[in-house]
Design a protein around this motif. Sequence first.
Motif, PDB file in Angstrom:
ATOM      1  N   THR A  83      48.205   2.755  26.724  1.00 43.38           N
ATOM      2  CA  THR A  83      47.014   2.311  27.428  1.00 43.38           C
ATOM      3  C   THR A  83      47.304   1.841  28.845  1.00 43.38           C
ATOM      4  N   GLY A  84      48.459   1.252  29.079  1.00 44.86           N
ATOM      5  CA  GLY A  84      48.761   0.758  30.408  1.00 44.86           C
ATOM      6  C   GLY A  84      49.736  -0.393  30.342  1.00 44.86           C
ATOM      7  N   PRO A  85      49.687  -1.302  31.306  1.00 45.82           N
ATOM      8  CA  PRO A  85      50.644  -2.399  31.361  1.00 45.82           C
ATOM      9  C   PRO A  85      50.706  -3.222  30.083  1.00 45.82           C
ATOM     10  N   GLY A  86      49.556  -3.508  29.483  1.00 41.96           N
ATOM     11  CA  GLY A  86      49.545  -4.261  28.231  1.00 41.96           C
ATOM     12  C   GLY A  86      50.100  -5.662  28.400  1.00 41.96           C
ATOM     13  N   ASN A  87      50.412  -6.297  27.283  1.00 46.76           N
ATOM     14  CA  ASN A  87      51.047  -7.610  27.307  1.00 46.76           C
ATOM     15  C   ASN A  87      52.173  -7.626  26.294  1.00 46.76           C
ATOM     16  N   VAL A 112      51.800  -2.902  40.077  1.00 46.36           N
ATOM     17  CA  VAL A 112      51.830  -2.748  38.624  1.00 46.36           C
ATOM     18  C   VAL A 112      51.041  -1.512  38.208  1.00 46.36           C
ATOM     19  N   ILE A 113      49.885  -1.323  38.792  1.00 45.74           N
ATOM     20  CA  ILE A 113      49.036  -0.175  38.465  1.00 45.74           C
ATOM     21  C   ILE A 113      49.746   1.128  38.816  1.00 45.74           C
ATOM     22  N   HIS A 114      50.328   1.178  39.977  1.00 43.71           N
ATOM     23  CA  HIS A 114      51.002   2.398  40.417  1.00 43.71           C
ATOM     24  C   HIS A 114      52.226   2.695  39.563  1.00 43.71           C
ATOM     25  N   ARG A 115      52.923   1.650  39.136  1.00 43.86           N
ATOM     26  CA  ARG A 115      54.122   1.840  38.336  1.00 43.86           C
ATOM     27  C   ARG A 115      53.790   2.448  36.970  1.00 43.86           C
ATOM     28  N   TYR A 116      52.682   2.047  36.392  1.00 41.65           N
ATOM     29  CA  TYR A 116      52.327   2.527  35.054  1.00 41.65           C
ATOM     30  C   TYR A 116      51.502   3.807  35.064  1.00 41.65           C
ATOM     31  N   PHE A 117      50.634   3.970  36.051  1.00 42.22           N
ATOM     32  CA  PHE A 117      49.725   5.110  36.043  1.00 42.22           C
ATOM     33  C   PHE A 117      50.040   6.158  37.106  1.00 42.22           C
ATOM     34  N   GLY A 118      50.907   5.807  38.044  1.00 40.49           N
ATOM     35  CA  GLY A 118      51.266   6.761  39.077  1.00 40.49           C
ATOM     36  C   GLY A 118      50.191   6.894  40.146  1.00 40.49           C
ATOM     37  N   GLN A 119      50.282   7.991  40.896  1.00 41.89           N
ATOM     38  CA  GLN A 119      49.348   8.240  41.989  1.00 41.89           C
ATOM     39  C   GLN A 119      47.962   8.568  41.443  1.00 41.89           C
ATOM     40  N   ASP A 122      42.167  10.401  42.894  1.00 41.76           N
ATOM     41  CA  ASP A 122      41.245  10.246  44.029  1.00 41.76           C
ATOM     42  C   ASP A 122      41.060   8.760  44.298  1.00 41.76           C
ATOM     43  N   SER A 123      40.604   8.437  45.475  1.00 39.66           N
ATOM     44  CA  SER A 123      40.317   7.035  45.812  1.00 39.66           C
ATOM     45  C   SER A 123      39.208   6.981  46.855  1.00 39.66           C
ATOM     46  N   TYR A 124      38.455   5.890  46.826  1.00 41.29           N
ATOM     47  CA  TYR A 124      37.369   5.693  47.785  1.00 41.29           C
ATOM     48  C   TYR A 124      37.051   4.208  47.844  1.00 41.29           C
ATOM     49  N   HIS A 125      36.224   3.812  48.774  1.00 37.93           N
ATOM     50  CA  HIS A 125      35.843   2.410  48.928  1.00 37.93           C
ATOM     51  C   HIS A 125      34.406   2.205  48.475  1.00 37.93           C
ATOM     52  N   LEU A 126      34.239   1.142  47.732  1.00 32.91           N
ATOM     53  CA  LEU A 126      32.917   0.751  47.241  1.00 32.91           C
ATOM     54  C   LEU A 126      32.541  -0.560  47.908  1.00 32.91           C
ATOM     55  N   GLU A 127      31.470  -0.532  48.681  1.00 29.91           N
ATOM     56  CA  GLU A 127      31.065  -1.730  49.416  1.00 29.91           C
ATOM     57  C   GLU A 127      30.195  -2.617  48.531  1.00 29.91           C
ATOM     58  N   GLU A 128      30.669  -3.827  48.276  1.00 27.44           N
ATOM     59  CA  GLU A 128      29.888  -4.821  47.537  1.00 27.44           C
ATOM     60  C   GLU A 128      29.442  -5.920  48.490  1.00 27.44           C
ATOM     61  N   GLU A 129      28.630  -6.827  47.978  1.00 22.47           N
ATOM     62  CA  GLU A 129      28.072  -7.887  48.832  1.00 22.47           C
ATOM     63  C   GLU A 129      29.166  -8.756  49.422  1.00 22.47           C
ATOM     64  N   ALA A 130      30.157  -9.124  48.616  1.00 21.18           N
ATOM     65  CA  ALA A 130      31.182 -10.049  49.074  1.00 21.18           C
ATOM     66  C   ALA A 130      32.328  -9.345  49.799  1.00 21.18           C
ATOM     67  N   GLU A 131      32.718  -8.168  49.307  1.00 16.84           N
ATOM     68  CA  GLU A 131      33.882  -7.507  49.883  1.00 16.84           C
ATOM     69  C   GLU A 131      33.874  -6.010  49.569  1.00 16.84           C
ATOM     70  N   SER A 132      34.822  -5.323  50.176  1.00 15.42           N
ATOM     71  CA  SER A 132      34.979  -3.895  49.936  1.00 15.42           C
ATOM     72  C   SER A 132      36.024  -3.696  48.837  1.00 15.42           C
ATOM     73  N   ILE A 133      35.688  -2.860  47.860  1.00 20.05           N
ATOM     74  CA  ILE A 133      36.583  -2.595  46.730  1.00 20.05           C
ATOM     75  C   ILE A 133      37.135  -1.180  46.861  1.00 20.05           C
ATOM     76  N   ARG A 134      38.440  -1.066  46.765  1.00 19.71           N
ATOM     77  CA  ARG A 134      39.077   0.254  46.762  1.00 19.71           C
ATOM     78  C   ARG A 134      39.173   0.746  45.321  1.00 19.71           C
ATOM     79  N   VAL A 135      38.558   1.879  45.053  1.00 19.48           N
ATOM     80  CA  VAL A 135      38.510   2.421  43.695  1.00 19.48           C
ATOM     81  C   VAL A 135      39.550   3.532  43.542  1.00 19.48           C
ATOM     82  N   LEU A 136      40.399   3.406  42.534  1.00 20.27           N
ATOM     83  CA  LEU A 136      41.391   4.420  42.195  1.00 20.27           C
ATOM     84  C   LEU A 136      40.898   5.206  40.986  1.00 20.27           C
TER      85      LEU A 136
END
Length: 221
Positions: A83-87, A112-119, A122-136
Amino acid sequence: MNLFRNAHHYHRLLLVPALALTVSLTACQSPDKLGESKPQQNESIVIDSPQKSYDEKNGATAPPATHHPDREASTETSSLNKTGPGNSGKPDEWSLDEPRLKGVAIGDSNEVIHRYFGQAEDSYHLEEEAESIRVLEYDGFSIGLDQSGFVHFVEVFGADTLAGLSGLRIGDDPDKALKELGKPDSRSDYLFIYDAAGATLKLDVNPDRDEIVAMKLIAQG
């Protein structure tokens, strides 16, 4: 008497050439043949194989010693990578105290995300009210990072994607969520909401098909 002496003399004449011939044959024998009966100690110890001869001819070195993996460690690593990094405990089990989706917790770093899931595919930016979120975007799931590079949300939408949520998967009946995750803090025909420590888990439901169509873990506040 003369006849006896002549016979004896004739016998000696025949014996001398015979002895000479025997000595000559012994002297002419090859030293190699005489030594064949002696075992060669070095050759009797080393048993060459075709593979070894090929390796020596091509300059290859001997193979390393066989490594016997730690079965317990291998099993744990395999479980985490499903599943991913897990605990360190139970990466596939939902926990209100340590909420994770796809093995990822809110606040995990981009490294951590890159180490477990790699490249990411696709990626893009999602603009929210408080800040911009980069979506992988990955195959069947996506991860949103805040401006500091830490996980802001995790979303699973692929039917073949392991969510790491107590066995719950996209396409499951909503009743299974009740069985595996318990009673939600908020519920409607379209949405189940579970409040956890520092995060909120949302399950999107299609009432017409009576199935879960998306799962999202998002930071609170």
